[in-house]
Design a protein around this motif. Structure first.
Motif, mmCIF file in Angstrom:
data_model
loop_
_atom_site.group_PDB
_atom_site.id
_atom_site.type_symbol
_atom_site.label_atom_id
_atom_site.label_comp_id
_atom_site.label_asym_id
_atom_site.label_seq_id
_atom_site.Cartn_x
_atom_site.Cartn_y
_atom_site.Cartn_z
ATOM 1 N N LYS A 98 14.308 -6.729 41.366
ATOM 2 C CA LYS A 98 13.182 -6.268 40.550
ATOM 3 C C LYS A 98 13.236 -4.754 40.379
ATOM 4 C CE LYS A 98 8.125 -6.365 40.247
ATOM 5 N NZ LYS A 98 6.860 -6.842 40.881
ATOM 6 N N ARG A 99 13.482 -4.035 41.470
ATOM 7 C CA ARG A 99 13.552 -2.580 41.372
ATOM 8 C C ARG A 99 14.814 -2.130 40.629
ATOM 9 N NH1 ARG A 99 9.153 -1.117 43.424
ATOM 10 N NH2 ARG A 99 8.328 -1.824 45.436
ATOM 11 N N ASP A 191 8.310 9.460 29.989
ATOM 12 C CA ASP A 191 7.956 8.544 28.900
ATOM 13 C C ASP A 191 8.663 7.203 29.045
ATOM 14 O OD1 ASP A 191 6.286 10.429 27.893
ATOM 15 O OD2 ASP A 191 7.358 10.749 26.013
ATOM 16 N N ALA A 192 9.920 7.233 29.483
ATOM 17 C CA ALA A 192 10.654 5.977 29.677
ATOM 18 C C ALA A 192 10.018 5.145 30.792
ATOM 19 C CB ALA A 192 12.117 6.275 29.998
ATOM 20 N N ASP A 193 9.652 5.792 31.886
ATOM 21 C CA ASP A 193 9.008 5.091 33.001
ATOM 22 C C ASP A 193 7.649 4.534 32.576
ATOM 23 O OD1 ASP A 193 8.760 4.189 35.647
ATOM 24 O OD2 ASP A 193 7.716 6.011 36.268
ATOM 25 N N THR A 194 6.898 5.326 31.829
ATOM 26 C CA THR A 194 5.594 4.880 31.330
ATOM 27 C C THR A 194 5.748 3.659 30.431
ATOM 28 O OG1 THR A 194 4.701 7.133 31.416
ATOM 29 C CG2 THR A 194 3.567 5.555 29.977
ATOM 30 N N LEU A 195 6.738 3.686 29.567
ATOM 31 C CA LEU A 195 6.976 2.574 28.650
ATOM 32 C C LEU A 195 7.316 1.301 29.412
ATOM 33 C CD1 LEU A 195 7.497 1.147 26.013
ATOM 34 C CD2 LEU A 195 9.668 2.386 25.803
ATOM 35 N N VAL A 196 8.189 1.412 30.409
ATOM 36 C CA VAL A 196 8.576 0.221 31.179
ATOM 37 C C VAL A 196 7.380 -0.332 31.945
ATOM 38 C CG1 VAL A 196 10.047 -0.653 33.028
ATOM 39 C CG2 VAL A 196 10.980 0.940 31.354
ATOM 40 N N ASN A 197 6.537 0.544 32.485
ATOM 41 C CA ASN A 197 5.346 0.081 33.202
ATOM 42 C C ASN A 197 4.350 -0.611 32.270
ATOM 43 O OD1 ASN A 197 6.196 0.968 35.737
ATOM 44 N ND2 ASN A 197 5.357 3.022 35.430
ATOM 45 N N LEU A 198 4.164 -0.077 31.065
ATOM 46 C CA LEU A 198 3.290 -0.724 30.089
ATOM 47 C C LEU A 198 3.855 -2.073 29.656
ATOM 48 C CD1 LEU A 198 2.216 2.245 27.761
ATOM 49 C CD2 LEU A 198 0.754 0.946 29.315
ATOM 50 N N ALA A 200 5.760 -4.039 31.450
ATOM 51 C CA ALA A 200 5.563 -4.984 32.558
ATOM 52 C C ALA A 200 4.110 -5.450 32.623
ATOM 53 C CB ALA A 200 5.960 -4.322 33.874
ATOM 54 N N ALA A 201 3.172 -4.538 32.370
ATOM 55 C CA ALA A 201 1.747 -4.906 32.389
ATOM 56 C C ALA A 201 1.433 -5.897 31.288
ATOM 57 C CB ALA A 201 0.891 -3.655 32.239
ATOM 58 N N PRO A 206 -1.716 -11.418 29.831
ATOM 59 C CA PRO A 206 -1.695 -11.816 28.412
ATOM 60 C C PRO A 206 -2.584 -10.975 27.514
ATOM 61 C CG PRO A 206 -1.837 -13.738 29.838
ATOM 62 C CD PRO A 206 -2.007 -12.547 30.721
ATOM 63 N N ASP A 207 -3.733 -10.526 28.004
ATOM 64 C CA ASP A 207 -4.671 -9.773 27.164
ATOM 65 C C ASP A 207 -4.380 -8.282 27.122
ATOM 66 O OD1 ASP A 207 -6.041 -12.064 26.547
ATOM 67 O OD2 ASP A 207 -7.458 -11.845 28.214
ATOM 68 N N ALA A 208 -3.334 -7.836 27.840
ATOM 69 C CA ALA A 208 -3.060 -6.402 27.921
ATOM 70 C C ALA A 208 -2.694 -5.807 26.567
ATOM 71 C CB ALA A 208 -1.930 -6.143 28.918
#
Length: 238
Positions: A98-99, A191-198, A200-201, A206-208
């Motif tokens: 996962k990491r 920005d890349a880390d933020t994008l990957v976290n969003l 994944a969320a 489903p409603d994210a």
């Protein structure tokens, strides 16, 4: 003990030869173990055309073995560094797939941003691959500081230049708290880390997706990062 390929005791006929200067065409005498020479006619410095720089492209003792490395090889070392950093990251996390997947995806998006914005790919990719290495052994609160320590050890062992090590460690140590004067390299990784976290969320909730436009507005440090997020999260182009 010297590398056998560079030890004159192992040389064969042809170890001293002439090569044409690529600028003026005049013959320049080379010894087999010289990485580069300057043309006595025009002053142009060029790489030994018969030398195998394979190991020097990644060996941290290359400069001690060969002396000053030509610019072409220095650029290749920087290019190859990202691949070796990726391998070290995977070794560090072992079976924590996962990491590994998270770091690899951050690196992929960070590379896109680095090339688009003109950032330093070697710094950006090294920081992207290593930004979470502290999570294996430290608490979430301390993982950034621990990650910087581990990254320094990895990059030092790989023979990275000191300036790159310092910048990568600074990015990792502050990658959750961007400074007001964040560098372009920092912003690409953030920005890349933020994008990957969003991303994944959105996948886990489903409603994210309903609140994505609002979240994206204040989450990114670059317009390019925001645009990449739209393509990934809304238009699903990647």
């Amino acid at each position: 003990m010297r590398c056998p390929g560079q030890d004159s005791r192992f040389w064969r006929p042809g170890a001293i030869f002439e090569a044409k200067c690529p600028e003026c065409g005049q013959p320049v005498e080379f010894f087999k173990d010289e990485s580069s020479r300057k043309c006595p006619a025009c002053g142009h410095k060029f790489v030994n055309p018969k030398m195998d720089f394979g190991c020097a492209a990644y060996c941290k003792f290359a400069e001690q073995c060969l002396g000053d490395l030509p610019p072409e090889l220095l650029a290749e070392r920087e290019s190859l560094l990202k691949d070796r950093v990726a391998l070290e990251m995977k070794k560090h996390f072992g079976r924590d797939f996962k990491r590994i997947a998270h770091a690899s995806k951050v690196a992929r998006y960070a590379e896109k941003l680095a090339f688009e914005l003109g950032a330093d790919p070697a710094v950006v990719l090294s920081a992207a691959y290593l930004h979470d290495v502290g999570l294996r052994d430290a608490s979430p609160a301390d993982h950034a500081r621990e990650g910087a320590r581990i990254a320094r050890e990895i990059l030092t062992n790989l023979g990275a230049r000191e300036e790159l090590i310092e910048e990568v460690c600074a990015i990792i140590e502050h990658h959750h708290e961007p400074p007001l004067d964040a560098s372009l390299n920092f912003r690409c990784v953030f920005d890349a880390d933020t994008l990957v976290n969003l991303e994944a969320a959105r996948e886990s909730t489903p409603d994210a997706g309903r609140s994505l436009p609002q979240e994206m507005e204040g989450s990114f440090l670059t317009d390019a990062g925001k645009e990449l997020a739209r393509k990934v999260l809304i238009h699903k182009e990647y």
